[in-house]
Design an enzyme around this catalytic site. Structure first.
Site, PDB file in Angstrom:
ATOM      1  N   SER A   1      64.740  23.917 -32.688  1.00  0.00           N
ATOM      2  CA  SER A   1      64.091  22.685 -33.145  1.00  0.00           C
ATOM      3  C   SER A   1      65.161  21.886 -33.866  1.00  0.00           C
ATOM      4  O   SER A   1      66.156  22.456 -34.345  1.00  0.00           O
ATOM      5  CB  SER A   1      62.978  23.035 -34.133  1.00  0.00           C
ATOM      6  OG  SER A   1      62.630  21.898 -34.912  1.00  0.00           O
TER       7      SER A   1
ATOM      8  N   TYR B   1      59.984  28.237 -41.303  1.00  0.00           N
ATOM      9  CA  TYR B   1      60.148  27.755 -39.914  1.00  0.00           C
ATOM     10  C   TYR B   1      61.587  27.298 -39.697  1.00  0.00           C
ATOM     11  O   TYR B   1      62.232  27.635 -38.701  1.00  0.00           O
ATOM     12  CB  TYR B   1      59.178  26.604 -39.651  1.00  0.00           C
ATOM     13  CG  TYR B   1      59.282  25.992 -38.257  1.00  0.00           C
ATOM     14  CD1 TYR B   1      58.696  26.607 -37.160  1.00  0.00           C
ATOM     15  CD2 TYR B   1      59.969  24.784 -38.052  1.00  0.00           C
ATOM     16  CE1 TYR B   1      58.779  26.037 -35.879  1.00  0.00           C
ATOM     17  CE2 TYR B   1      60.058  24.217 -36.781  1.00  0.00           C
ATOM     18  CZ  TYR B   1      59.463  24.849 -35.700  1.00  0.00           C
ATOM     19  OH  TYR B   1      59.549  24.285 -34.446  1.00  0.00           O
TER      20      TYR B   1
HETATM   21  P1  NAD Z   1      52.377  25.150 -28.390  1.00  0.00           P
HETATM   22  O1  NAD Z   1      51.568  25.611 -29.535  1.00  0.00           O
HETATM   23  O2  NAD Z   1      51.771  24.240 -27.391  1.00  0.00           O
HETATM   24  O3  NAD Z   1      52.980  26.382 -27.607  1.00  0.00           O
HETATM   25  C1  NAD Z   1      53.391  27.545 -28.262  1.00  0.00           C
HETATM   26  C2  NAD Z   1      53.284  28.683 -27.291  1.00  0.00           C
HETATM   27  O4  NAD Z   1      53.731  29.876 -27.923  1.00  0.00           O
HETATM   28  C3  NAD Z   1      51.845  28.927 -26.843  1.00  0.00           C
HETATM   29  O5  NAD Z   1      51.823  29.174 -25.463  1.00  0.00           O
HETATM   30  C4  NAD Z   1      51.453  30.166 -27.619  1.00  0.00           C
HETATM   31  O6  NAD Z   1      50.500  30.970 -26.961  1.00  0.00           O
HETATM   32  C5  NAD Z   1      52.792  30.900 -27.694  1.00  0.00           C
HETATM   33  N1  NAD Z   1      52.800  31.865 -28.786  1.00  0.00           N
HETATM   34  C6  NAD Z   1      52.730  31.624 -30.126  1.00  0.00           C
HETATM   35  N2  NAD Z   1      52.720  32.788 -30.794  1.00  0.00           N
HETATM   36  C7  NAD Z   1      52.777  33.780 -29.865  1.00  0.00           C
HETATM   37  C8  NAD Z   1      52.792  35.193 -29.922  1.00  0.00           C
HETATM   38  N3  NAD Z   1      52.742  35.858 -31.087  1.00  0.00           N
HETATM   39  N4  NAD Z   1      52.849  35.880 -28.764  1.00  0.00           N
HETATM   40  C9  NAD Z   1      52.885  35.250 -27.597  1.00  0.00           C
HETATM   41  N5  NAD Z   1      52.886  33.918 -27.454  1.00  0.00           N
HETATM   42  C10 NAD Z   1      52.835  33.202 -28.585  1.00  0.00           C
HETATM   43  O7  NAD Z   1      53.660  24.469 -29.051  1.00  0.00           O
HETATM   44  P2  NAD Z   1      55.007  23.926 -28.398  1.00  0.00           P
HETATM   45  O8  NAD Z   1      55.301  22.676 -29.092  1.00  0.00           O
HETATM   46  O9  NAD Z   1      54.969  23.948 -26.927  1.00  0.00           O
HETATM   47  O10 NAD Z   1      56.038  25.020 -28.933  1.00  0.00           O
HETATM   48  C11 NAD Z   1      56.932  25.700 -28.075  1.00  0.00           C
HETATM   49  C12 NAD Z   1      58.236  25.949 -28.807  1.00  0.00           C
HETATM   50  O11 NAD Z   1      58.846  24.698 -29.061  1.00  0.00           O
HETATM   51  C13 NAD Z   1      58.061  26.621 -30.174  1.00  0.00           C
HETATM   52  O12 NAD Z   1      59.078  27.570 -30.336  1.00  0.00           O
HETATM   53  C14 NAD Z   1      58.243  25.482 -31.144  1.00  0.00           C
HETATM   54  O13 NAD Z   1      58.732  25.908 -32.385  1.00  0.00           O
HETATM   55  C15 NAD Z   1      59.268  24.657 -30.408  1.00  0.00           C
HETATM   56  N6  NAD Z   1      59.344  23.278 -30.875  1.00  0.00           N
HETATM   57  C16 NAD Z   1      58.276  22.449 -30.759  1.00  0.00           C
HETATM   58  C17 NAD Z   1      58.396  21.148 -31.229  1.00  0.00           C
HETATM   59  C18 NAD Z   1      57.264  20.157 -31.145  1.00  0.00           C
HETATM   60  O14 NAD Z   1      57.335  19.102 -31.792  1.00  0.00           O
HETATM   61  N7  NAD Z   1      56.212  20.432 -30.384  1.00  0.00           N
HETATM   62  C19 NAD Z   1      59.591  20.714 -31.802  1.00  0.00           C
HETATM   63  C20 NAD Z   1      60.644  21.588 -31.894  1.00  0.00           C
HETATM   64  C21 NAD Z   1      60.511  22.870 -31.425  1.00  0.00           C
END
Ligand code: NAD
Length: 250
Positions: free
Chosen positions: A143, A156
């Site tokens: 991130s 985080y």
């Molecule tokens: P999201 O909540 O849509 O997806 C997260 C995914 O991780 C889901 O499919 C969930 O089931 C899975 N997950 C969470 N905990 C889990 C566990 N214990 N076991 C198995 N699966 C698990 O959110 P997203 O935005 O798609 O996030 C994906 C990645 O991107 C994350 O690592 C997040 O930190 C990173 N990220 C997101 C953003 C943003 O703004 N959305 C920004 C920077 C980084």
């Protein structure tokens, strides 16, 4: 034809958000996709269905990646499916943004077990299957908060910083056979930040802090992951690629 045709790639967190967009992007590029999910089997089945409709192969695999044994068993099952893995993308992750005094033991544990150890154990369990590929690559998901500080959610930010250093350490350890890179998104509209979607103050924060003045979509992260897995990135390892509308410039 895409150079990912026939590539076998595991995408964790592939049923939702950024992971879902990556799974679909790779499927459209001809990859065979192991779609990992935790509990939303119907969402994972839908991603599989869409990939298969496009003419590629896909199958779903479930695990709580915060549980070491479950994560390792899931990765083994995904690897044994085709006998090898050419790529692994670790998008499973959670977000908590509490202030210092509100960080409880459980928040702390869950954050580090899911994001840091979940990512690490996934790559560790995948290694024997990546070794069977002649062109293997890993893409972790960090991130902008892995290298830029914000108020609230220190665990985080620490977890993402750990993922970035894990990426560099493993890029060195697994060279020359396996490349390891990371993507570091900015504000991407997904379930992880859904409380902000309808909040004008949060929109104002996104616009104020992002030079390109808007949220990103998961589909704007996926092409960079496809690139990092592709032959075009054969000389790229240990890099953290910001996909953030310029937020890291601030
Ligand atoms: P999201 O909540 O849509 O997806 C997260 C995914 O991780 C889901 O499919 C969930 O089931 C899975 N997950 C969470 N905990 C889990 C566990 N214990 N076991 C198995 N699966 C698990 O959110 P997203 O935005 O798609 O996030 C994906 C990645 O991107 C994350 O690592 C997040 O930190 C990173 N990220 C997101 C953003 C943003 O703004 N959305 C920004 C920077 C980084």
């Amino acid at each position: 034809m895409s150079d990912l045709a026939g590539h076998v790639v595991l995408v964790t967190g592939g049923s939702r958000g950024i992971g879902r967009a990556i799974a679909l992007e790779l499927g459209a590029a001809g990859a065979t996709v192991a779609v990992h999910y935790r509990s939303r089997a119907a969402d994972a089945a839908e991603v599989v269905r869409r990939i298969v409709e496009q003419g590629s192969e896909a199958r779903s695999f479930s695990a709580n990646v915060a549980n070491r044994a479950e994560a390792a068993a899931m990765v083994r099952a995904a690897g044994e499916w085709k006998g090898r893995l050419d790529g692994v993308v670790t998008s499973a992750g959670i977000y908590h943004g509490p202030a210092l005094e509100e960080v409880g033991a459980e928040d702390w544990e869950e954050m580090f077990r899911t994001d840091v150890e979940g990512t690490f154990r996934t790559v560790q369990a995948a290694r024997p299957f990546l070794d069977r590929s002649d062109r293997a690559a890993v893409v972790t998901v960090s991130s902008v908060l892995g290298s830029h500080a914000a108020v609230g959610g220190a665990p985080y930010q620490m977890a993402k910083a750990a993922i970035e250093q894990m990426t560099r350490a493993l890029a060195l350890e697994l060279a020359p056979r396996i490349r390891v890179n990371s993507v570091a998104p900015g504000f991407i509209r997904t379930d992880i930040n859904r409380t902000g979607h309808e909040d004008p103050a949060f929109h104002a924060l996104v616009a104020r802090s992002t030079p390109l003045k808007r949220w990103g979509d998961p589909e704007e992260v996926a092409p960079s992951v496809r690139f990092l897995l592709s032959r075009e990135a054969d000389w790229v390892t240990g890099t953290i690629l910001g996909i953030d509308g310029g937020i890291a410039l601030r």
